[in-house]
Design an enzyme around this catalytic site. Structure first.
Site, short mmCIF file in Angstrom:
data_model
loop_
_atom_site.label_atom_id
_atom_site.label_comp_id
_atom_site.label_asym_id
_atom_site.label_seq_id
_atom_site.Cartn_x
_atom_site.Cartn_y
_atom_site.Cartn_z
CE LYS A 115 64.55 44.07 13.28
NZ LYS A 115 65.96 43.77 13.51
N GLY A 161 71.23 43.72 -1.79
CA GLY A 161 71.80 43.66 -0.45
C GLY A 161 72.19 42.25 -0.06
CB SER A 183 59.93 39.54 9.05
OG SER A 183 60.08 40.37 7.91
CB SER A 191 65.64 51.42 8.68
OG SER A 191 65.13 50.09 8.69
CD GLU A 224 71.63 38.62 2.19
OE1 GLU A 224 72.11 39.44 2.99
OE2 GLU A 224 72.32 37.95 1.40
CG ASP A 275 74.76 42.16 3.96
OD1 ASP A 275 73.69 42.37 3.35
OD2 ASP A 275 74.82 42.03 5.20
#
Length: 325
Positions: A57, A212, A308, A82, A208, A214
């Site tokens: 990030k 979750g 990640s 989060s 995923e 989506d």
């Protein structure tokens, strides 16, 4: 006649790489003969758990924040996250001599909140199951004159994240497939743009948690689908819908989405610790879980994996992996 401009290009990612040089870490790529034998492929692990703030990030947060005007920096930055984007924006703000206000869910891992505060950010909490973090952040920004840097739905954020794949490919050369975790979609959008920009035939696979899915549902439907906020140990992927901008990229680039269970994520975390000697947080372990469980399907010869992040406390790691401290 009108033409549409892609929201993200390989040149955008190369430009972000120049901006991040000497600021973000060039993270290591690990190999494991044991892993290769288990999955039947040559696997190259891009270890963003060794990135600043312990996750990819920082790449996107700094790329976006560093482009703000002096007036915007003087007023400060707002974000919602989060945990990992929260830390990334907080550190980017500190590096650039400004302040950050972060909207975080009340149940965010304590270690991530503590780290965010440690970088100097102000924390505003909300209930992730009833509150609207975007509305809260935008209200704070309007009240205080802050600039919002979202965790994924932003071209400069996506471009920064894509530098992880750019570095991987510069180091190891052509890959047949690339696996990345999928939360809001910024990482896979950036990495997919970089990877397919260099090697158009590469197979791009997102991963995923089962609870979750989506993005998987959205890709199958051809439009963004909303699901209830998922309950999964992969807190960085506990989102109810893909980003609008990220989905516009990912629907063109993503070849498949693999789903993994929380138990498979735990097994991947344990494998990474015991055999690879690295600590990986649940969201960062999902691509490895897809490989080890076979959920990613038949694999080509050379496979890249974006690990990640590694932001998990010792206590939580032990609980998730079934041990004790």
């Amino acid at each position: 006649m009108t033409t549409s401009t892609p929201p993200l290009t390989l040149d955008d990612i190369r430009d972000a790489a120049v901006r991040l040089k000497g600021v973000a870490h060039r993270t290591p790529v690990l190999r494991s003969r044991t892993l290769d034998a288990l999955v039947g492929a040559e696997v190259f692990l891009k270890c963003e758990n060794f990135q600043r703030v312990g996750a990819f990030k920082f790449r996107g947060a700094y790329n976006a924040a560093s482009r703000l005007s002096s007036e915007q920096l003087a007023r400060g930055i707002a974000a919602y996250s989060s945990g990992n984007h929260a830390q990334a924006v907080a550190l980017a703000a500190r590096e650039l001599g400004t302040t950050a206000v972060i909207v975080m869910p009340e149940d965010a891992p304590p270690s991530k909140r503590q780290a965010t505060e440690g970088y100097g950010a102000e924390i505003v909490t909300y209930d992730r199951y009833t509150g609207d973090r975007v509305a809260i952040a935008e209200a704070l920004a309007a009240e205080r004159g802050l600039t919002v840097i979202p965790p994924y739905d932003h071209p400069h954020v996506m471009a920064g994240q894509g530098t992880a794949a750019l570095e991987l490919l510069e180091e190891v050369g052509e890959l047949d497939a690339l696996l990345t975790p999928v939360g809001g979609g910024g990482l896979i959008a950036g990495c997919g743009t970089a990877a397919k920009g260099l090697y158009p035939d590469l197979r791009l696979i997102g991963v995923e948690p089962e609870a979750g899915d989506d993005t998987k549902q959205s890709l199958e439907a051809g439009q963004r689908i909303e699901i209830p906020v998922p309950k999964t140990i992969a807190d960085g992927q506990a989102l109810h819908t893909p980003g609008e901008l990220t989905f516009s990229v990912n629907r063109r680039l993503v070849d498949d989405i693999a789903l993994v269970s929380d138990d498979e994520i735990r097994e991947a975390m344990r494998f990474a610790f015991e055999r690879l000697k690295i600590v990986v947080e649940p969201s960062g372990a999902t691509p490895l879980a897809a490989l080890l469980s076979g959920r990613a399907g038949a694999l080509p010869r050379r496979v890249g994996v974006i690990v990640s992040g590694g932001n998990v406390s010792a206590d939580r790691f032990a609980r998730l992996c079934g041990g004790t401290i």
